[in-house]
Design a protein around this motif. Structure first.
Motif, PDB file in Angstrom:
ATOM      1  N   ARG A  79       0.803  -1.095   0.041  1.00  0.00           N
ATOM      2  CA  ARG A  79      -0.104  -0.107  -0.098  1.00  0.00           C
ATOM      3  C   ARG A  79       0.895   1.307  -0.128  1.00  0.00           C
ATOM      4  NH1 ARG A  79      -3.417  -0.879   4.775  1.00  0.00           N
ATOM      5  NH2 ARG A  79      -4.362  -2.699   3.423  1.00  0.00           N
ATOM      6  N   PHE A  80       1.850   1.144   0.780  1.00  0.00           N
ATOM      7  CA  PHE A  80       2.813   2.447   0.896  1.00  0.00           C
ATOM      8  C   PHE A  80       3.688   2.559  -0.185  1.00  0.00           C
ATOM      9  CE2 PHE A  80       7.090   3.921   2.035  1.00  0.00           C
ATOM     10  CZ  PHE A  80       6.790   5.277   2.299  1.00  0.00           C
ATOM     11  N   ALA A  81       4.060   1.452  -1.047  1.00  0.00           N
ATOM     12  CA  ALA A  81       4.782   1.444  -2.472  1.00  0.00           C
ATOM     13  C   ALA A  81       3.904   2.332  -3.406  1.00  0.00           C
ATOM     14  CB  ALA A  81       5.358   0.194  -2.591  1.00  0.00           C
ATOM     15  N   ARG A  82       2.762   1.555  -3.575  1.00  0.00           N
ATOM     16  CA  ARG A  82       1.752   2.225  -4.491  1.00  0.00           C
ATOM     17  C   ARG A  82       1.460   3.706  -4.197  1.00  0.00           C
ATOM     18  NH1 ARG A  82      -2.465  -2.732  -3.505  1.00  0.00           N
ATOM     19  NH2 ARG A  82      -1.777  -4.030  -5.225  1.00  0.00           N
ATOM     20  N   GLY A  83       1.165   4.062  -3.113  1.00  0.00           N
ATOM     21  CA  GLY A  83       0.864   5.444  -2.876  1.00  0.00           C
ATOM     22  C   GLY A  83       2.221   6.364  -3.103  1.00  0.00           C
ATOM     23  N   SER A  84       3.267   5.804  -2.841  1.00  0.00           N
ATOM     24  CA  SER A  84       4.558   6.751  -3.182  1.00  0.00           C
ATOM     25  C   SER A  84       4.672   7.029  -4.479  1.00  0.00           C
ATOM     26  CB  SER A  84       5.717   5.953  -2.379  1.00  0.00           C
ATOM     27  OG  SER A  84       5.662   5.499  -1.127  1.00  0.00           O
ATOM     28  N   ILE A  85       4.287   5.874  -5.464  1.00  0.00           N
ATOM     29  CA  ILE A  85       4.566   6.078  -6.709  1.00  0.00           C
ATOM     30  C   ILE A  85       3.599   6.979  -7.318  1.00  0.00           C
ATOM     31  CG2 ILE A  85       4.361   4.883  -8.991  1.00  0.00           C
ATOM     32  CD1 ILE A  85       5.605   2.394  -7.421  1.00  0.00           C
ATOM     33  N   TRP A  86       2.284   6.913  -6.586  1.00  0.00           N
ATOM     34  CA  TRP A  86       1.035   7.900  -7.329  1.00  0.00           C
ATOM     35  C   TRP A  86       1.713   9.359  -6.891  1.00  0.00           C
ATOM     36  CZ3 TRP A  86      -3.863   5.644  -4.349  1.00  0.00           C
ATOM     37  CH2 TRP A  86      -4.322   4.368  -4.837  1.00  0.00           C
ATOM     38  N   VAL A  87       2.307   9.452  -5.682  1.00  0.00           N
ATOM     39  CA  VAL A  87       2.847  10.876  -5.297  1.00  0.00           C
ATOM     40  C   VAL A  87       3.597  11.389  -6.217  1.00  0.00           C
ATOM     41  CG1 VAL A  87       4.046  12.007  -3.609  1.00  0.00           C
ATOM     42  CG2 VAL A  87       2.044  10.730  -2.921  1.00  0.00           C
ATOM     43  N   VAL A  88       4.822  10.414  -6.509  1.00  0.00           N
ATOM     44  CA  VAL A  88       5.772  10.615  -7.260  1.00  0.00           C
ATOM     45  C   VAL A  88       5.508  11.439  -8.754  1.00  0.00           C
ATOM     46  CG1 VAL A  88       7.871  10.234  -8.709  1.00  0.00           C
ATOM     47  CG2 VAL A  88       7.687   9.544  -6.286  1.00  0.00           C
ATOM     48  N   ILE A  89       4.482  10.485  -9.363  1.00  0.00           N
ATOM     49  CA  ILE A  89       3.990  10.825 -10.522  1.00  0.00           C
ATOM     50  C   ILE A  89       3.295  12.191 -10.585  1.00  0.00           C
ATOM     51  CG2 ILE A  89       2.098  10.114 -12.314  1.00  0.00           C
ATOM     52  CD1 ILE A  89       3.168   7.220 -11.653  1.00  0.00           C
ATOM     53  N   LEU A  90       2.310  12.371  -9.792  1.00  0.00           N
ATOM     54  CA  LEU A  90       1.774  13.751  -9.505  1.00  0.00           C
ATOM     55  C   LEU A  90       2.227  14.741  -9.344  1.00  0.00           C
ATOM     56  CD1 LEU A  90      -1.184  14.937  -9.769  1.00  0.00           C
ATOM     57  CD2 LEU A  90      -1.253  14.591  -6.969  1.00  0.00           C
ATOM     58  N   VAL A  91       3.374  14.726  -8.395  1.00  0.00           N
ATOM     59  CA  VAL A  91       4.198  15.970  -8.018  1.00  0.00           C
ATOM     60  C   VAL A  91       5.086  16.252  -9.419  1.00  0.00           C
ATOM     61  CG1 VAL A  91       6.010  14.665  -6.772  1.00  0.00           C
ATOM     62  CG2 VAL A  91       5.527  17.327  -6.085  1.00  0.00           C
ATOM     63  N   GLY A  92       5.464  15.168  -9.846  1.00  0.00           N
ATOM     64  CA  GLY A  92       6.527  15.297 -10.854  1.00  0.00           C
ATOM     65  C   GLY A  92       5.997  16.009 -12.148  1.00  0.00           C
ATOM     66  N   ILE A  93       4.613  15.826 -12.576  1.00  0.00           N
ATOM     67  CA  ILE A  93       3.840  16.583 -13.428  1.00  0.00           C
ATOM     68  C   ILE A  93       3.700  17.921 -13.101  1.00  0.00           C
ATOM     69  CG2 ILE A  93       1.861  16.651 -14.998  1.00  0.00           C
ATOM     70  CD1 ILE A  93       1.665  13.443 -14.630  1.00  0.00           C
ATOM     71  N   ALA A  94       3.249  18.062 -11.805  1.00  0.00           N
ATOM     72  CA  ALA A  94       3.022  19.425 -11.476  1.00  0.00           C
ATOM     73  C   ALA A  94       4.227  20.284 -11.525  1.00  0.00           C
ATOM     74  CB  ALA A  94       2.374  19.388 -10.195  1.00  0.00           C
ATOM     75  N   CYS A  95       5.517  19.823 -10.935  1.00  0.00           N
ATOM     76  CA  CYS A  95       6.584  20.784 -10.895  1.00  0.00           C
ATOM     77  C   CYS A  95       6.927  20.920 -12.291  1.00  0.00           C
ATOM     78  CB  CYS A  95       7.400  19.953  -9.883  1.00  0.00           C
ATOM     79  SG  CYS A  95       6.895  19.919  -8.230  1.00  0.00           S
ATOM     80  N   LEU A  96       6.803  19.956 -13.040  1.00  0.00           N
ATOM     81  CA  LEU A  96       7.462  20.132 -14.591  1.00  0.00           C
ATOM     82  C   LEU A  96       6.657  21.311 -15.088  1.00  0.00           C
ATOM     83  CD1 LEU A  96       9.257  19.376 -17.220  1.00  0.00           C
ATOM     84  CD2 LEU A  96       7.421  17.901 -17.497  1.00  0.00           C
ATOM     85  N   LEU A  97       5.264  21.360 -14.912  1.00  0.00           N
ATOM     86  CA  LEU A  97       4.716  22.457 -15.392  1.00  0.00           C
ATOM     87  C   LEU A  97       4.948  23.771 -14.774  1.00  0.00           C
ATOM     88  CD1 LEU A  97       0.916  20.913 -15.615  1.00  0.00           C
ATOM     89  CD2 LEU A  97       2.401  21.718 -17.591  1.00  0.00           C
ATOM     90  N   GLY A  98       5.074  23.566 -13.521  1.00  0.00           N
ATOM     91  CA  GLY A  98       5.715  24.934 -12.620  1.00  0.00           C
ATOM     92  C   GLY A  98       6.902  25.561 -13.110  1.00  0.00           C
ATOM     93  N   LEU A  99       7.823  24.695 -13.621  1.00  0.00           N
ATOM     94  CA  LEU A  99       9.008  25.092 -14.217  1.00  0.00           C
ATOM     95  C   LEU A  99       8.924  25.674 -15.344  1.00  0.00           C
ATOM     96  CD1 LEU A  99      11.326  22.210 -13.331  1.00  0.00           C
ATOM     97  CD2 LEU A  99      11.603  24.240 -12.283  1.00  0.00           C
ATOM     98  N   LEU A 100       7.969  25.223 -16.168  1.00  0.00           N
ATOM     99  CA  LEU A 100       7.727  25.787 -17.381  1.00  0.00           C
ATOM    100  C   LEU A 100       7.051  27.217 -17.354  1.00  0.00           C
ATOM    101  CD1 LEU A 100       6.573  22.714 -19.617  1.00  0.00           C
ATOM    102  CD2 LEU A 100       8.824  23.971 -19.545  1.00  0.00           C
TER     103      LEU A 100
END
Length: 431
Positions: A79-100
């Motif tokens: 459960r923790f592993a799944r959640g961590s991957i969800w978080v990494v994907i979401l925050v990664g996309i958001a921060c890429l947009l933020g950088l742009l």
């Protein structure tokens, strides 16, 4: 009960250290930077604090409840592993947009091109700080409170202070950009440390994380986890709006110097509720266990005793904030005493937060997260409207009133929901 008391003492000491570091960071910014630079740095710190909480997707409370009730098992590890991957994907996309979009936001929203590099550092910091906190809540669930405190609050900020002081004494000056670059590096270091500390535990099956990557379509989806975390995510987002919407709104509407005054008052008022955070960290897993065992009387007694301890501990700080507000704010610099009225307003809201007890945790740890979500939706949406209107009309004073009102409204609503669902008020003298 003795173990709970001991853990509370340990958490208290560590939380005092965390509060001290937060205070030190604010004083560091206000004393060693110009008011404009301090305003930019503290606003960026507010953004990364809010962002790291938002991008945890409500999984923090799910992990505390899950590990607290079941311990480390293959199911909770997955459960923790799944959640961590969800978080990494979401925050990664958001921060890429933020950088742009960072330059556009800095110029057209914040109104100062100089904020662009700082905003980029915020985007680069968010993924690492979010993961550090997520690991911290997992350690909280298994009741390893020392590591939990270090990862949730103390570690990154302490390392940042060390780095910042070294740079300041070496160069004789430091600005907001350089300071936030150091904060980013501190977050990266502690994210690596958090991964190592978690997976070095013998009870953790390390192959589970690799199974998730080998079979992503089957392993990543978890309807039950998403249902629980999404409910709590909405609630956590609304709580963020209650606590931070006025602060963030003020960052865009008022001058950086005035924002620095507001930030100093907010962080000082937050000292009043630190005891709430300390005790919640200790009793939250216990709430989950007692509810699962349906030991309602024991749960009620623990909640009331906790509230009494919190009120007694918070009262001296509250009275200092009310009667000596101008002197307290002198810690940040002589000009900051002008924000004494802001401290009085925000301290009142925080005292109401303490006096109502652990209402949010009681609802979440007992599985009534949908009720808590509804409460936070009402208070969160209201806080945005109040924050924008009050800040637009009355500036920093409006922002302070909006924050205090929103906190009080949310906690009073949750108090009566605890009575309705669990059958008791978590107040020591009110059944």
């Amino acid at each position: 009960m003795n173990r709970i008391f001991l853990n509370t003492i340990i958490n208290g000491v560590l939380r005092i250290a965390s509060v001290g570091i937060t205070f030190l960071i604010t004083a560091f910014a206000t004393r060693l930077m110009t008011p404009i630079e301090a305003g930019m740095f503290l606003f960026a710190l507010s953004l990364v604090t809010v962002g790291s909480s938002f991008f945890r997707m409500g999984l923090d409370n799910v992990l505390v409840r899950s590990f607290g009730a079941e311990g480390i098992t293959n199911e909770t590890t997955l459960r923790f592993a799944r959640g961590s991957i969800w978080v990494v994907i979401l925050v990664g996309i958001a921060c890429l947009l933020g950088l742009l979009l960072s330059e556009t936001v800095a110029i057209n929203v914040y109104g100062d091109h100089a904020f662009t590099p700082i905003l980029r550092y915020v985007c680069l910091t968010l993924p690492f700080l979010t993961l550090v906190c997520l690991f911290g809540f997992s350690f909280q669930g298994i009741q390893r409170f020392f590591i939990a405190n270090v990862l949730q609050n103390l570690g990154v900020r302490l390392l940042f202070v060390v780095f910042a002081l070294v740079v300041y004494f070496d160069r004789g000056t430091i600005d907001a950009k350089a300071a936030f670059e150091l904060f980013m590096f501190s977050s990266i270091i502690f994210s690596l440390l958090a991964v190592w500390l978690w997976y070095r535990q013998s009870a953790i099956d390390k192959t589970i994380i690799f199974d998730v990557f080998r079979r992503p379509k089957e392993s990543l989806f978890d309807g039950e986890l998403w249902k629980s975390s999404s409910n709590l995510w909405v609630a956590a987002t609304m709580i963020l709006l209650v606590q931070w919407s006025a602060n963030i709104t003020a960052g865009f509407f008022v001058e950086p110097e005035l924002f620095a005054y507001l930030s100093a008052a907010q962080r000082t008022a937050g000292l009043i509720s630190f005891v709430l955070i300390v005790i919640n960290m200790t009793v939250a897993p216990r709430y989950a266990k007692l509810w699962k065992a349906q030991k309602i009387e024991e749960l009620s007694s623990l909640a009331r005793n906790s509230t009494l301890v919190m009120i007694l501990a918070a009262m001296p700080l509250f009275f200092c904030a009310i009667f000596f507000s101008d002197k307290v704010l002198l810690l940040f610099g002589p000009e900051y005493s002008a924000g004494s009225h802001l401290l009085i307003i925000m301290a009142t809201g925080q005292m109401i937060n303490v006096a109502t007890g652990s209402v949010g945790y009681l609802l979440n740890m007992s599985g009534h997260d949908k009720d808590f979500r509804r409460i936070t939706l009402i208070s969160g949406i209201s806080s945005i409207l109040i924050a924008v209107g009050a800040t637009w009309q009355w500036g920093v004073e409006g922002a302070a009133y909006a924050t205090a009102f929103a906190i009080a409204m949310q906690n009073i609503m949750a108090l009566f929901m605890v009575k309705r669902r669990l059958g008791f008020f978590p107040l020591f003298a009110w059944r």
